[in-house]
Design a protein around this motif. Structure first.
Motif, mmCIF file in Angstrom:
data_model
loop_
_atom_site.group_PDB
_atom_site.id
_atom_site.type_symbol
_atom_site.label_atom_id
_atom_site.label_comp_id
_atom_site.label_asym_id
_atom_site.label_seq_id
_atom_site.Cartn_x
_atom_site.Cartn_y
_atom_site.Cartn_z
ATOM 1 N N TYR A 52 0.812 -1.228 0.000
ATOM 2 C CA TYR A 52 0.000 0.000 0.000
ATOM 3 C C TYR A 52 0.839 1.269 0.000
ATOM 4 O O TYR A 52 0.300 2.369 -0.071
ATOM 5 C CB TYR A 52 -0.968 -0.001 1.194
ATOM 6 N N THR B 290 -10.106 -1.625 3.293
ATOM 7 C CA THR B 290 -10.628 -0.314 2.898
ATOM 8 C C THR B 290 -10.982 -0.349 1.404
ATOM 9 O O THR B 290 -11.841 0.384 0.960
ATOM 10 C CB THR B 290 -9.604 0.813 3.145
ATOM 11 N N SER C 289 -7.026 -4.901 -2.445
ATOM 12 C CA SER C 289 -6.428 -5.895 -1.561
ATOM 13 C C SER C 289 -6.324 -7.239 -2.275
ATOM 14 O O SER C 289 -5.273 -7.890 -2.272
ATOM 15 C CB SER C 289 -7.266 -6.020 -0.284
ATOM 16 N N THR D 147 -5.383 -11.200 1.822
ATOM 17 C CA THR D 147 -6.448 -12.083 2.305
ATOM 18 C C THR D 147 -7.397 -11.356 3.253
ATOM 19 O O THR D 147 -8.448 -11.886 3.595
ATOM 20 C CB THR D 147 -5.850 -13.263 3.094
#
Ligand code: ADP
Length: 266
Positions: free
Chosen positions: A164, A209, A214, A220
């Motif tokens: 991220y 989020t 993701s 996961t």
């Protein structure tokens, strides 16, 4: 609106007296609901990649004569990706259930934190870890704990920071002393940050989020739930500080062990 759940446990009725004991079962009901939700979420997470795999296999099988080699290669690649996703998911589910089962037994071993942090931060396939992860660990600390779990904790936080964080920015892993004989381990990225409304929920199982992002990066949704359990088992504390557009720091504090580790026996 939340309503409490009560159970009548005993009634004794005399001539002019009735005694009823009420037991509040709200906490038990909450645990049971959380358990059912978890099983439903886990099943859904497992079913999605399985359905894709079955779909691709059926198409390859049914249309084997008409599919050109490039398309069938692309399908096989998708099957491999989905199978990897399943493997990550099963492995995280197993880790989570292991840390949950062990959460009450306080680990006994005293070990040195620095080599564990170095290993978790730097080793590992799939990321350009060596180029991007910067270690700032001037001093070593000993903690009482489960070395394998601490390694997993650091690995999960560094994996997230790499996923991220901004791709061309460094991730910093720092080990420093904190108040009250504690050590603070922090992982900082200079990525997109997390908006404040998400922060209290991040360690919930399967909370994301941005679910699409993701999943696309192999996540996961269990990494931080595992981190939370490991922190609790080690009598530690997890703090998350984030500024949207600037980046995020996850810091974990642990008590420093009073005794030093046993020397290696050669
Ligand atoms: P995932 O497998 O989705 O990464 P985690 O439990 O590790 O699951 O993290 C939960 C969610 O928290 C992620 O989906 C992401 O939305 C958010 N998150 C975790 N770490 C970071 C980070 N360093 N920067 C921004 N968001 C993050």
């Amino acid at each position: 609106q939340r309503r409490d759940i009560w159970r009548i446990s005993r009634q004794s009725v005399g001539d002019d007296l009735a005694v009823i004991e009420l037991i509040n079962q709200t906490a038990e009901a909450d645990i049971s609901r959380a358990h059912t939700d978890f099983v439903a979420n886990a099943s859904h997470e497992l079913r999605t990649p399985l359905a894709s795999i079955i779909g691709y296999v059926e198409t390859l099988d049914d249309d084997s004569d008409s599919i050109d080699p490039a398309t069938s290669k692309r399908f096989l690649e998708r099957i491999r990706q989905e199978a990897n996703r399943l493997q990550n998911l099963v492995s995280d589910l197993m880790s989570l259930s292991r840390v949950e089962a062990e959460k009450h037994d306080l680990p006994e071993t005293v070990f040195s934190l620095m080599p564990v942090v170095e290993r978790a931060a730097r080793d590992g396939a799939g990321h350009d870890r060596f180029a991007r992860v910067e270690l700032s660990t001037e001093e070593d600390f000993h903690i009482r704990g489960d070395e394998r779990q601490i390694e997993q904790l650091v690995r999960n936080l560094v994996d997230n920071a790499l996923k991220y964080g901004a791709p061309d920015e460094k991730v910093t892993v720092e080990l420093k002393s904190a108040r009250n004989r504690q050590v603070c381990l922090s992982v900082t990225d200079r990525g997109e940050g997390i908006s404040p409304e998400h922060l209290p929920h991040l360690t919930r199982r399967f909370y994301r989020t941005d679910p699409g992002r993701s999943r696309a990066s192999g996540g996961t949704g269990l990494g931080l739930a595992i981190v939370k359990h490991i922190v609790e088992r080690h009598r530690g504390r997890l703090d998350i500080e984030s500024v949207v557009g600037k980046g995020t720091t996850f810091s974990v504090r642990f008590p420093v062990a009073q005794s030093t580790p046993e020397p290696d026996q050669d």
